[in-house]
Design a protein around this motif. Structure first.
Motif, mmCIF file in Angstrom:
data_model
loop_
_atom_site.group_PDB
_atom_site.id
_atom_site.type_symbol
_atom_site.label_atom_id
_atom_site.label_comp_id
_atom_site.label_asym_id
_atom_site.label_seq_id
_atom_site.Cartn_x
_atom_site.Cartn_y
_atom_site.Cartn_z
ATOM 1 N N ASP A 187 -5.855 12.430 -10.412
ATOM 2 C CA ASP A 187 -4.618 12.594 -9.459
ATOM 3 C C ASP A 187 -3.524 11.404 -9.769
ATOM 4 O OD1 ASP A 187 -2.979 13.987 -8.050
ATOM 5 O OD2 ASP A 187 -3.535 13.043 -6.062
ATOM 6 N N HIS A 237 -7.800 12.334 -3.232
ATOM 7 C CA HIS A 237 -7.447 13.535 -3.984
ATOM 8 C C HIS A 237 -8.349 13.861 -5.019
ATOM 9 C CE1 HIS A 237 -3.175 13.905 -2.054
ATOM 10 N NE2 HIS A 237 -4.021 13.828 -1.064
ATOM 11 N N HIS A 280 0.510 10.014 -8.342
ATOM 12 C CA HIS A 280 1.543 9.988 -7.677
ATOM 13 C C HIS A 280 2.535 9.226 -8.169
ATOM 14 C CE1 HIS A 280 0.831 13.407 -4.443
ATOM 15 N NE2 HIS A 280 -0.552 13.221 -4.971
HETATM 16 MG MG MG Z 1 -2.567 14.219 -5.082
#
Ligand code: MG
Length: 165
Positions: A15, A49, A17
């Protein structure tokens, strides 16, 4: 017995971000005091995540986007640890438990090692597993790439699951 019925399963999760000023920085359910935080629909906890995607992947159950769509207002600002508890429920329903989890956070800063213990404890608790089965680590990319330039943070995780008690 087919591969999908084998007792040991491995899954991989990734993941990333964006980092933005003034957002909260939450990693492994730990809020870290930092001027920059991760932007996302939920609490943007990339570590949790990645772990959820690894576990769902190991079970052959798709990914978090399928189970917790970011178009669903129910998950706006959601605590990722609570979503991990839901993944843990799916694990139990399917007769799996965690053998071990290994994860790496990629971030240029801040220093994350003081928080590894709490992150591992949080993840183990949500999975009803033990902290010695959850290994958290971090690395920088020495200034290279989006993480290195501080545009975001990334997390990678592998989960090994075992079927049966
Ligand atoms: Mg995420």
């Amino acid at each position: 017995m087919g591969v999908l019925n084998s007792m040991f399963r491995i899954g991989f999760g990734y993941d990333a971000h964006r980092l933005v000023e003034g957002e909260r920085l939450i990693l492994g359910g730990v809020e870290i005091d930092h001027p920059w935080g991760l932007e996302g629909h939920s609490d943007a906890d990339i570590l949790v995540h990645a772990v959820m995607d690894a576990i769902l992947g190991a079970m052959g159950l798709g990914d978090i986007g399928l189970h917790f769509p970011d178009t669903d207002p129910a998950y706006k600002g959601a605590s990722s640890l609570s979503l991990l508890e839901k993944v843990s429920e799916r694990m139990k329903e399917n007769g799996f438990r965690v053998n071990n989890i290994d994860a790496t956070i990629v971030a240029e800063g801040p220093k994350l090692s003081p928080f590894f213990g709490s992150m591992g404890d949080n993840i183990a608790r949500a999975l009803e597993s033990s902290p010695d089965r959850v290994n958290i680590k971090a690395t920088t990319t020495e200034g290279m790439g989006p993480s290195g330039r501080g545009e975001g943070m990334e997390a990678y995780a592998v989960a090994s699951l075992v079927q049966g008690s």
